[in-house]
Every structure is written in structure tokens, then in C-alpha cells.
Scaffold this active site. Structure first.
Site, mmCIF file in Angstrom:
data_model
loop_
_atom_site.group_PDB
_atom_site.id
_atom_site.type_symbol
_atom_site.label_atom_id
_atom_site.label_comp_id
_atom_site.label_asym_id
_atom_site.label_seq_id
_atom_site.Cartn_x
_atom_site.Cartn_y
_atom_site.Cartn_z
ATOM 1 N N LYS A 88 0.876 -1.215 0.114
ATOM 2 C CA LYS A 88 -0.042 -0.078 -0.007
ATOM 3 C C LYS A 88 0.738 1.396 0.043
ATOM 4 C CE LYS A 88 -3.877 2.096 2.649
ATOM 5 N NZ LYS A 88 -4.861 1.916 4.073
ATOM 6 N N SER A 157 -9.451 1.951 2.610
ATOM 7 C CA SER A 157 -8.447 2.735 1.674
ATOM 8 C C SER A 157 -7.518 1.946 1.016
ATOM 9 C CB SER A 157 -7.940 3.641 2.707
ATOM 10 O OG SER A 157 -6.995 3.206 3.655
ATOM 11 N N SER A 181 -10.223 -0.089 6.784
ATOM 12 C CA SER A 181 -9.497 -0.045 5.673
ATOM 13 C C SER A 181 -8.946 -1.525 5.255
ATOM 14 C CB SER A 181 -8.636 1.001 5.560
ATOM 15 O OG SER A 181 -9.164 2.263 5.693
#
Length: 439
Positions: A88, A157, A181
Site C-alpha cells: 500500500k 483505503s 480499510s
């Protein structure tokens, strides 16, 4: 785009099988990289999970040569030798920029390599690339589409991370969770997502949203894969507690919290309950979280306040480059008092203790709850509602998403939630639950 058009995009890879092949030498790293990049080139233009990197092939070849030099003999190779990882884009990786889904210059996020990335590399893993994230791990969506149906969000996210695992680009991807997330994109994309207990995975070298609750997690295709990774990433891993876990006694958190879920998700939860009971696992309604509205408010006050703290200098310099959702969150954070933020911090511990006491009184080992309100919403402008994840994150308790059921071809998932600090036991019990749910 119809669901039928997208079915070939969903091809998750077994990390356990891939690592067994690369550790033994049955699959050479040269061929492994070639296969990975072939899959990336085939599907990434369609789902946009991994950020472009013109040096990717050259970099992977060089890093593969380095780990073969370091561990030439198969018998000496570490547990994740050759594992391909999507990271990420809030975690710093050496010689790779961090952009955090933002137009803000990458120099604003520069720093030492993230501890979690360093631990993976030390175990022999290869970083495939950076995965798309919403801006600053909040709600301003990236470009990633859900591999199950590209007209739907993959969640956020950690959007690119979940989609990359679902699409078989990488068998392992890093994410982070401040509300939902990891677990929400895991359920939307139909993969296993694991959010450990708060602070079990070191967070140094990452961009914080709210340091008091931010937790690093990861995505894989099975509980066995999650167990393969856990000893490398979780601090103080206690070997043997997972294998001694046994069959869990499960409580379903009936009441106001559960009322937030859709009929479809509640139907999946009911079907899962019936299947677990048929497999001999105890499942009982266990009312709790009656004050969920107050818990939600305290959590959001805390995280919004800390978001403004984290980004104070960055906003002063680059505020005009923040996307509207992020700018509004920053401004909202300035309106929250330090006393309200401190009340949120105290609430975390109080909620954890209360949930543990409720588990003790009910004689249960774990909670089973929806991982999202429903299936992935239509459109890419929203990442979905994290309401079903919030109390577990607030309490810092470990959660694993187990895919179960679908609505119109879109996956659903259920959260198995364990006691704080007992991640080993939760993962061991998740193996039993996963097998029962699969029938």
C-alpha cells in the site's frame, strides 16, 4: 461492464503454494517474475491496482539475484522466499517514491523504509510494487476497480492491495486500517484480510492517519496463507498457540450494532451460523455494543483530531493540493478539542475491557459479525460504509475476514474477532471456521 465480462479477472494465488515452489527451486525466480509481470500486464490496465513503475522488471530481477546470492541453498531459505508482495502506497520502500494517493510532492512523505517492509524482505519477500490507496488512507478514492465487477468499488483505503490479491497479481499485499480499510476491501474483493491486534505489527516508516488506532494488516487468499505470514510480521509471535486453538465458541453481537447491516448481509450471517452449528461449532446470539452510536462518535473524534495533527505542517505548505475530502477532514479535525480526543483514547481501553468481560460472561472465544454493511456499492466514487468494522478497530482487537456468500456476483464476508493480543489463537480458530463455512 457486466459481471460475466470480469470473471476472468478473479484468480487469487495461494501464497503457501507459491512460496513452497520458490523456496524449493521448483519454480525459478526468473520464471516467477516473468509469470507475475505477465499477469500484471494482462489485468492491471483493467483494475488499476498497482502503480506504474518503469523499472519494475529490472528492479525485481536485481532483487531476486540478491536473495539467491544470500540464500543459495533451498534448505537455508526463509519462510517467505520469493513471495511477491504489493505494498500500500503509504509505506516507504527503498528506492520507490511514496505518494499516498495524493498530488502532494512525494518528498513530503520520504523517510526510512517501513519496518513492516523490512521484515518481509528479511524473510525473503520481493516487493512487486506500490498498490493504489485513497488519499492519505481516507475516503478520496483512487482509480482501482473491483475485479469481480469493475463498475463497483473495491473498498478502501487499501483498495489496490485487496484488488491485487483478488486478481492474482500478487498473493500477498499490505494494507492498513483506521476504521475498516483492511476488512472492508477484503470482503468487497472476496479475499482473506487480517487486521491484527493494535500494535502487533510495527508501524514505523508509514504515513499515519491516527496513531492511536492505525493498525497494519494484510491480504491473502486463505487463512493458511495468513498463518504463513503472521510469524514474520507480528511482534512476539507465540508458536503453538495457533495449533492448540481448537474449535471456538462463537457469539453474534446482536443489537444496535448488528442492525446497521443490510438484509443480504444478515442473511449471509444467518446462513453461516447454521453451517457452523451443523459442523458442531457453538454459535449463540450475544447482545452487546448497544451504545454503538456513542462509540462511533468517540472514534471519529479521535481519528479526525489526530489526522489534523499528523498533517499540520503538510497542510500549511500543500493544503491547496489536498483533495476536497481530505481538506474537509483536516479542517474538521481543528474543531475537535483535545479533551474529546483524549476521551476517545480512553474509550479504546474501556471498550476492549467491556468486550472481554462480555465474552467471559457468555463463555465465548470469538465474535462473528458482518465485515461490511453489504456488498460493494456501485461506482468508484465511494469506498463504502465502514460501520461494521469500527468497534473492533476502536478496541484494537484482531479481526480476520472470511469470504462467505455473494449478492449478484459480488462477494460478502464475515469477521471473526478475537481477544486483544491473542492473534495466534484467532488465526488457529479461523482455520476451523473457514473449513466449516466452505462445507
Amino acid at each position: 461492464m457486466t459481471q460475466t465480462d470480469d470473471t476472468n479477472l478473479v484468480q487469487p494465488i495461494s501464497l503457501t503454494e507459491q512460496v513452497a515452489a520458490t523456496r524449493s527451486g521448483k519454480l525459478s525466480l526468473h520464471d516467477h517474475i516473468a509469470r507475475t509481470l505477465d499477469r500484471l500486464e494482462q489485468v492491471n490496465p483493467l483494475i488499476r491496482a498497482i502503480l506504474p513503475d518503469i523499472r519494475m522488471r529490472e528492479r525485481l530481477s536485481s532483487e531476486a539475484a540478491d536473495i539467491v546470492d544470500r540464500w543459495p541453498a533451498p534448505s537455508s531459505r526463509p519462510s517467505l522466499f520469493g513471495a511477491m508482495v504489493a505494498v500500500k502506497d503509504i509505506f516507504n520502500v527503498s528506492r520507490m517514491p511514496t505518494r499516498a494517493g495524493s498530488a502532494v510532492p512525494p518528498e513530503s512523505f520520504s523517510g526510512r523504509e517501513a519496518d513492516v517492509v523490512a521484515r518481509l524482505k528479511e524473510a525473503g519477500a520481493l516487493v512487486l510494487g506500490k498498490a493504489v490507496t485513497t488519499e492519505f488512507a481516507y475516503f478520496a478514492s483512487g482509480a482501482t476497480a473491483n475485479p469481480h465487477n469493475r463498475e463497483h468499488t473495491p473498498g478502501g483505503s487499501s483498495s489496490g492491495s485487496a484488488a491485487a490479491v483478488a486478481a492474482g497479481i500478487a498473493p500477498l499485499a499490505l494494507g492498513s486500517q483506521t476504521v475498516g480499510s483492511v476488512i472492508r476491501p477484503a470482503t468487497f474483493c472476496g479475499v482473506v484480510g487480517f487486521k491484527p491486534s493494535y500494535d502487533r505489527i510495527p508501524t514505523g516508516g508509514s504515513l499515519y492517519y491516527s496513531p492511536s488506532v492505525d493498525t497494519i494488516g494484510y491480504f491473502v487468499s486463505s487463512v493458511a496463507d495468513a498463518l504463513l505470514v503472521a510469524p514474520t510480521l507480528l511482534l512476539g509471535w507465540r508458536a503453538g498457540e495457533d495449533t492448540d486453538a481448537g474449535s471456538p465458541r462463537i457469539g453474534i453481537p446482536a443489537g444496535a450494532f448488528l442492525d446497521q447491516a443490510s438484509d443480504e448481509m444478515l442473511g449471509a450471517l444467518g446462513a453461516a451460523r447454521d453451517r457452523l452449528i451443523a459442523a458442531g461449532i457453538s454459535v449463540e446470539p450475544t447482545p452487546t455494543l448497544h451504545d454503538i452510536a456513542d462509540i462511533n462518535a468517540r472514534h471519529r473524534n479521535l481519528t479526525t483530531y489526530e489526522f489534523a495533527e499528523v498533517h499540520q505542517e503538510r497542510y500549511a505548505r500543500y493544503g491547496a493540493m489536498f483533495r476536497p475530502q481530505s481538506a474537509q477532514l483536516y479542517e474538521a479535525g481543528l474543531q475537535i478539542s483535545a479533551d474529546d480526543a483524549e476521551a476517545g483514547r480512553a474509550s479504546r481501553i474501556a471498550l476492549r475491557q467491556r468486550l472481554h468481560e462480555r465474552m467471559d460472561r457468555a463463555g465465548i472465544d470469538a465474535w462473528l459479525a458482518p465485515s461490511a454493511v453489504g456488498a460493494a456499492p456501485h461506482g468508484l466514487g465511494s469506498t463504502g460504509d465502514p460501520a461494521m468494522n469500527l468497534p473492533w478497530t476502536h478496541a484494537g482487537m484482531p479481526v480476520i475476514n472470511l469470504p462467505f456468500g455473494e449478492v449478484d456476483g459480488l462477494p460478502l464476508g464475515l469477521s471473526l474477532v478475537g481477544r486483544f493480543g491473542h492473534d495466534e489463537r484467532l488465526l488457529g480458530q479461523a482455520l476451523t471456521v473457514e473449513a466449516a463455512l466452505s462445507g
